[in-house]
Design a protein around this motif. Structure first.
Motif, PDB file in Angstrom:
ATOM      1  N   HIS A   1       9.156   8.305  -0.867  1.00 21.73           N
ATOM      2  CA  HIS A   1       8.412   7.250  -0.170  1.00 21.73           C
ATOM      3  C   HIS A   1       9.125   6.902   1.132  1.00 21.73           C
ATOM      4  O   HIS A   1      10.338   6.708   1.138  1.00 21.73           O
TER       5      HIS A   1
ATOM      6  N   HIS B   1       1.380   0.368   5.056  1.00 21.62           N
ATOM      7  CA  HIS B   1       2.708   0.366   4.435  1.00 21.62           C
ATOM      8  C   HIS B   1       3.505   1.634   4.744  1.00 21.62           C
ATOM      9  O   HIS B   1       4.595   1.554   5.280  1.00 21.62           O
TER      10      HIS B   1
ATOM     11  N   HIS C   1       8.895   4.833   5.253  1.00 18.35           N
ATOM     12  CA  HIS C   1       8.317   3.819   6.150  1.00 18.35           C
ATOM     13  C   HIS C   1       8.538   4.261   7.594  1.00 18.35           C
ATOM     14  O   HIS C   1       9.017   3.479   8.404  1.00 18.35           O
TER      15      HIS C   1
HETATM   16 ZN   LIG Z   1       7.711   0.773   0.860  1.00 15.02          ZN
END
Ligand SMILES: [Zn+2]
Length: 251
Positions: A107, A170, A109
């Protein structure tokens, strides 16, 4: 031979020690390629033979991660998450529980990934990078910082059958049967987002391949380049890169 000396020879991990080495490599590679976010975001790997996963200790830069520093967590419904990040626990435990075929979740950003996640259109199949992903990614609507285990079932539903998720408003998430496969997908998903945002930033008309050509290229990806094979092919080179660029990663 010590396992840390033969790391380049394995792709599909068979024990916790190998999982720790490969996941450490993935963290160091995310940092090397500018896909980290100070101490935030997370990647996880299932521990072979256990209902548990490894994740980063909260508070460390990704280029500080070592095999021994990774935190081991049970996969589902934990009240006390100890040294891990709460949002990380919610996201990774939910996906690893929902997808038994997945052993690694990544994950990010990144600037390009967050920017793309804000676009109503999502990923556009306007170049070779993008065609690998455009029809095979899921989309998950934003629910605030993922502190609630209640979000798990909706993450589970959105990730089924997908290479990963655009987490709207996000960031990005990819999954893989192996750690190298999940890394490969995140590396090229990131390239996809950077290119799409660059193209849109020009404000100029752009060319979209025909539907037939997009379908043909998708078939090429699934027959020739599809992860895990593509990720496995690049992994030994990635580990050699770390030996040069990120000394100490093997712990
Ligand atoms: Zn996050």
């Amino acid at each position: 031979m010590e396992v840390k000396d033969k790391v380049a020879s394995f792709i599909e991990v068979t024990n916790e020690e190998e999982a720790r080495l490969n996941l450490t490599a993935l963290y160091r590679l995310l940092a090397h390629f500018g896909m980290d976010d100070t101490i935030y975001t997370h990647a996880s790997a299932r521990v072979p033979g256990e209902n548990a996963f490894l994740i980063n200790p909260f508070g460390y830069m990704f280029d500080e991660i070592t095999p021994d520093s990774l935190v081991k967590m049970p996969i589902r419904d934990l009240e006390d998450i100890g040294g891990a990040n709460a949002a990380g626990y919610v996201i990774h435990s939910a996906i690893l529980a929902a997808r038994p075929d997945v052993n690694c979740v990544v994950h990010t950003h990144t600037r390009a990934g967050v920017a793309l996640s804000c676009l109503e259109d999502g990923l556009l199949p306007i170049n070779q990078f993008a065609i690998e992903f455009a029809g095979r990614m899921g989309y998950h609507d934003y629910e605030g910082v993922a502190f609630n285990l209640d979000e798990g079932p909706r993450l589970d539903a959105d990730i089924q059958g997908k290479l990963g998720l655009v987490l709207r408003n996000h960031g990005l998430l990819t999954v893989g049967q192996t750690i190298p496969a999940a890394f490969y997908l995140m590396y090229y998903l990131e390239q996809t987002c950077r290119v799409q945002m660059d193209v849109l930033a020009t404000g100029r008309p752009f060319v979209t391949p025909s539907a037939e050509l997009i379908a043909q290229t998708e078939r090429q990806y699934t027959s020739s380049f599809d992860p895990p094979r593509a990720g496995h092919r690049m992994w030994p080179a990635m580990l050699r890169l770390l030996d040069r660029a990120s000394p100490g990663w093997r712990g």
